[in-house]
Design a protein around this motif. Structure first.
Motif, short mmCIF file in Angstrom:
data_model
loop_
_atom_site.label_atom_id
_atom_site.label_comp_id
_atom_site.label_asym_id
_atom_site.label_seq_id
_atom_site.Cartn_x
_atom_site.Cartn_y
_atom_site.Cartn_z
N LEU A 112 0.87 -1.18 -0.13
CA LEU A 112 -0.18 0.05 -0.14
C LEU A 112 0.99 1.19 0.27
N SER A 113 0.33 2.29 -0.45
CA SER A 113 0.99 3.59 -0.14
C SER A 113 1.21 3.94 1.17
N CYS A 114 1.95 5.11 1.54
CA CYS A 114 2.02 5.53 2.82
C CYS A 114 0.78 5.94 3.28
N ALA A 115 0.19 6.66 2.56
CA ALA A 115 -1.21 7.13 2.86
C ALA A 115 -2.18 6.23 3.33
N GLU A 116 -2.25 5.19 2.56
CA GLU A 116 -3.06 3.91 2.81
C GLU A 116 -2.71 3.30 3.96
N LYS A 117 -1.44 3.13 4.09
CA LYS A 117 -0.90 2.28 5.52
C LYS A 117 -1.29 3.08 6.69
N ILE A 118 -1.27 4.60 6.74
CA ILE A 118 -1.63 5.43 7.71
C ILE A 118 -2.96 5.37 8.08
N LYS A 119 -3.86 5.45 7.18
CA LYS A 119 -5.19 5.23 7.20
C LYS A 119 -5.59 3.91 7.76
N LEU A 120 -5.08 2.69 7.30
CA LEU A 120 -5.24 1.59 7.86
C LEU A 120 -4.86 1.33 9.33
N TYR A 121 -3.73 1.85 9.62
CA TYR A 121 -3.21 1.73 11.09
C TYR A 121 -4.15 2.65 11.83
N SER A 122 -4.63 3.88 11.51
CA SER A 122 -5.40 4.44 12.20
C SER A 122 -6.94 3.62 12.32
N ALA A 123 -7.36 3.30 11.29
CA ALA A 123 -8.62 2.24 11.41
C ALA A 123 -8.41 1.26 12.53
N LEU A 124 -7.17 0.72 12.57
CA LEU A 124 -6.93 -0.45 13.54
C LEU A 124 -6.93 -0.03 14.91
N GLN A 125 -6.26 1.16 15.14
CA GLN A 125 -6.18 1.84 16.51
C GLN A 125 -7.63 2.31 16.96
N ILE A 126 -8.71 2.70 16.21
CA ILE A 126 -9.83 3.17 16.40
C ILE A 126 -10.67 2.00 16.71
N ASN A 127 -10.53 0.75 16.04
CA ASN A 127 -11.07 -0.61 16.40
C ASN A 127 -10.78 -0.92 17.68
N ALA A 128 -9.66 -0.64 18.11
CA ALA A 128 -9.03 -1.45 19.17
C ALA A 128 -9.51 -0.44 20.61
N LEU A 129 -10.15 0.57 20.38
CA LEU A 129 -10.80 1.21 21.51
C LEU A 129 -12.01 0.46 22.27
N GLU A 130 -11.75 0.51 23.41
CA GLU A 130 -12.84 -0.05 24.39
C GLU A 130 -14.07 -0.30 23.89
N GLU A 131 -14.57 0.85 23.17
CA GLU A 131 -15.96 0.91 22.99
C GLU A 131 -16.31 0.43 21.55
N ASN A 132 -15.19 0.06 20.90
CA ASN A 132 -15.16 -0.50 19.44
C ASN A 132 -14.79 -2.04 19.38
N ARG A 133 -14.03 -2.58 20.33
CA ARG A 133 -13.19 -3.68 20.11
C ARG A 133 -14.06 -4.97 20.06
N HIS A 134 -15.30 -4.95 20.48
CA HIS A 134 -16.07 -6.14 20.86
C HIS A 134 -16.89 -6.09 19.49
N TYR A 135 -17.41 -7.42 19.11
CA TYR A 135 -18.12 -7.64 18.16
C TYR A 135 -18.70 -9.10 18.26
N LYS A 136 -20.03 -9.41 18.00
CA LYS A 136 -20.60 -10.81 18.10
C LYS A 136 -20.03 -11.65 16.93
N TYR A 137 -19.52 -12.66 17.53
CA TYR A 137 -18.83 -13.61 16.75
C TYR A 137 -20.00 -14.48 15.76
N ASP A 138 -19.50 -14.89 14.50
CA ASP A 138 -20.36 -15.61 13.59
C ASP A 138 -19.19 -16.40 12.87
N PHE A 139 -19.03 -17.55 13.02
CA PHE A 139 -17.87 -18.47 12.66
C PHE A 139 -17.64 -18.30 11.09
N LEU A 140 -18.76 -18.23 10.40
CA LEU A 140 -18.88 -18.37 8.68
C LEU A 140 -18.72 -16.77 8.10
#
Length: 399
Positions: free
Chosen positions: A117-145
């Motif tokens: 990815l371009s540097c801009a895309e990597k930064i965007k992806l990294y930011s999305a991962l960090q936001i996802n990792a926040l306590e209010e966002n990190r949980h999801y209802k698991y579905d195996f498929l």
């Protein structure tokens, strides 16, 4: 300070198109390196299908972390939530050496594919991962498929590229079903009893043919999908490279597979059924009560999984053709001289015969090791329909 300068540089690059044409060469010096980690299957059932995670390295900040969507808390209500389809999984972040150590201990190999990815895309992806990792966002209802650690990794990458990700077809000409794919891993993992349990609990929806994108709920298929995927005509990832190479921990399943055990059970009961005597009749009475009562309990469980849970693939379950919930009640009337009891088991006999004849033509693939159970149901039902009182007076007089 260096990260601030890098951010200012990217802001200028994004805002001025005339400058962006000169940017690609300098963007090669981006401090971020992001890779997709694919982990080999392990011995435990939860690890039979492998695992996927995302590794982020930032040379400027000294970061080497793994974002793992496959984390769950083993709380006291774990099994209750799992059965009801309400189990929450979470995105966790851990140091890469700690992550790798776990797989070394479990003797599971790990390979990685670097995202091109371009540097801009990597930064965007990294930011999305960090936001996802926040306590209010990190949980999801698991579905195996449809919503698991692998699909989450696929989607967060695909949603943070400048252009759509184009996935090439990775499926064979004979497109497999979800059940076919799951079976292939359970067979490799020598898990015949787990395969039986999954085939009993999961209904006809598991026999739908997968689409190319749906097949990527499995880590190996996501690896294949990313390996040939393109963004703006360029490959999304580099070739897979080994990070950890370990001998497979998978062992053979032994000789006591469900097919062997159920076939032996059928032969033993068939032998006892043909043998006359008071003791044999008593043994068959106890067996029939336990056998049909357990079948009834299995049927009640299947009904609960169908109507009482949030699972998406436990409905339309044809295993209810042999696991009749009504057996729970009728088991207590086995051996009674009653016309209605005899009529009930006569109906069960014919239902079992129809099931056996149509076994390979049903919309749902039933586990082959259940065939001896279906034959046993038909045999004992026929005997109960003919002679619900367990033996003639002459048999009882033999003592």
């Amino acid at each position: 300070m260096k990260r601030l300068l890098l951010a200012l540089y990217l802001l200028v690059w994004l805002c001025f198109p005339s400058f962006s044409r000169q940017a690609p060469d300098s963007l090669k010096n981006c401090s971020l390196r992001i890779t997709l980690l694919t982990c080999a299957p392990g011995e435990e059932l939860y690890s039979t299908f492998g695992h996927t995670a995302i590794r982020v390295q930032d040379s400027l900040a000294g970061v080497d972390a793994v974002y793992n969507y496959g984390t769950f808390e083993f709380a006291p209500d774990f099994y209750s939530k799992f059965i009801r389809g309400k189990l929450l999984y979470s995105l966790s972040v851990e140091a890469f050496p700690d992550f790798l150590y776990t797989y070394h201990v479990e003797s599971r190999s790990v390979v990685e594919q670097e995202l091109q990815l371009s540097c801009a895309e990597k930064i965007k992806l990294y930011s999305a991962l960090q936001i996802n990792a926040l306590e209010e966002n990190r949980h999801y209802k698991y579905d195996f498929l449809f919503d698991n650690c692998t699909t989450r990794a696929r989607d967060i990458v695909a949603n943070n590229t400048a252009s759509p990700v184009i996935f090439n077809n990775i499926l064979p000409a004979n497109v497999p079903s979800f059940r076919n794919l799951i079976h292939s891993y359970l067979d490799k993992g020598h898990e015949p009893w787990s395969k039986l349990g999954i085939d009993i609990l999961l209904g006809a929806k598991l026999d739908r043919k997968v689409t190319n994108l749906q097949s990527m709920f499995l880590p190996d298929y996501l690896l294949k999908g990313f390996d040939s995927a393109r963004v703006n005509g360029k490959y999304l990832v580099s070739a897979p490279a080994p990070v950890l190479t370990m001998p497979s921990p998978l062992a053979s399943s032994g000789i006591f597979t469900p097919m062997v055990c159920f076939t032996l059970l059928f032969l033993v009961v068939l032998f006892l059924s043909l043998k006359k005597g008071k003791r044999t009749s008593r043994a068959l009475l106890i067996f029939d009560f336990l056998f049909f009562f357990i079948l009834g309990l299995a049927g009640l469980l299947l009904l609960f999984m169908w109507f009482g849970t949030d699972h998406t693939v436990t409905s339309n379950n044809y295993n209810l053709a042999w696991a009749l919930p009504t057996h729970v009640i009728l088991a207590f009337f086995i051996g009674k001289r009653s016309l209605w009891v005899s009529s009930y088991f006569k109906s069960v006999f014919w239902l079992s015969i129809i099931l056996i004849i149509t076994w390979f033509f049903l919309p749902q693939q039933l586990n082959l090791s259940l065939l001896p159970i279906a034959l046993l149901i038909a045999w004992r039902s026929w005997n109960l329909a003919k002679n619900p009182s367990y033996g003639t007076e002459r048999d009882h007089n033999k003592g």
